[in-house]
Design an enzyme around this catalytic site. Structure first.
Site, mmCIF file in Angstrom:
data_model
loop_
_atom_site.group_PDB
_atom_site.id
_atom_site.type_symbol
_atom_site.label_atom_id
_atom_site.label_comp_id
_atom_site.label_asym_id
_atom_site.label_seq_id
_atom_site.Cartn_x
_atom_site.Cartn_y
_atom_site.Cartn_z
ATOM 1 N N GLU A 7 40.966 6.585 74.088
ATOM 2 C CA GLU A 7 41.330 6.836 72.923
ATOM 3 C C GLU A 7 41.123 8.506 72.751
ATOM 4 O O GLU A 7 40.018 9.014 72.600
ATOM 5 C CB GLU A 7 40.497 6.460 71.649
ATOM 6 C CG GLU A 7 40.787 4.779 71.936
ATOM 7 C CD GLU A 7 42.304 4.454 71.214
ATOM 8 O OE1 GLU A 7 42.784 5.338 70.654
ATOM 9 O OE2 GLU A 7 42.726 3.572 71.586
ATOM 10 N N GLU A 16 36.976 6.225 63.491
ATOM 11 C CA GLU A 16 37.842 5.932 64.605
ATOM 12 C C GLU A 16 37.592 4.592 65.357
ATOM 13 O O GLU A 16 38.681 3.936 65.809
ATOM 14 C CB GLU A 16 37.688 7.333 65.343
ATOM 15 C CG GLU A 16 38.833 7.294 66.573
ATOM 16 C CD GLU A 16 40.212 7.494 65.949
ATOM 17 O OE1 GLU A 16 41.211 6.711 66.175
ATOM 18 O OE2 GLU A 16 40.378 8.556 65.161
ATOM 19 N N GLU A 63 43.951 -1.430 65.452
ATOM 20 C CA GLU A 63 45.191 -1.288 66.353
ATOM 21 C C GLU A 63 45.066 -2.331 67.439
ATOM 22 O O GLU A 63 46.415 -2.864 67.722
ATOM 23 C CB GLU A 63 45.177 0.092 66.621
ATOM 24 C CG GLU A 63 45.621 1.208 65.757
ATOM 25 C CD GLU A 63 45.617 2.511 66.144
ATOM 26 O OE1 GLU A 63 45.118 2.845 67.393
ATOM 27 O OE2 GLU A 63 46.233 3.270 65.379
#
Length: 120
Positions: free
Chosen positions: A27, A68, A75
């Site tokens: 990420e 995050e 996601e």
């Protein structure tokens, strides 16, 4: 009764570290936020302000990588369920992005107000 192994602090810590390593590897946004956090943490320590302000600076700074992490989890779960375009899947991902946006907004406002108060 849940189908879950008995709680083990060290095993659960291993899972958490495994997730952290995965986020750092995969990420980009998380890596950027970790770099920002590592740069700003010493500023919190050395800045001349009271402990309440330092706590607010710390909490809002840590809120960004926390948000995050939540966004990445959302996601991944959505991608696990479907890789096809789906309106609800897209909306879930958008909400995850909103969590990050709000955390960054809170961070910027809090830091700006405290730093303006200190240096004005």
């Amino acid at each position: 009764m849940r189908n879950q192994p008995k709680y083990n602090f060290f095993k659960n810590t291993t899972y958490a570290l495994k997730g952290l390593i995965d986020l750092l590897k995969n990420e980009t946004s998380f890596r950027i936020e970790v770099i920002i956090t590592l740069i700003l943490l010493p500023i919190i320590i050395f800045i001349d302000t009271n402990y309440t302000n330092k706590a607010l600076l710390f909490i809002t700074l840590m809120g960004m990588p926390l948000a995050e992490t939540i966004n990445s989890a959302i996601e991944r779960v959505v991608d696990l369920v479907t890789l096809e375009h789906n309106e609800m899947a897209g909306r879930a991902k958008d909400v995850g992005s909103t969590i990050v946006f709000i955390s960054i907004f809170i961070f910027i406002i809090t830091w700006a107000l405290i730093l303006l108060d200190i240096y004005s």
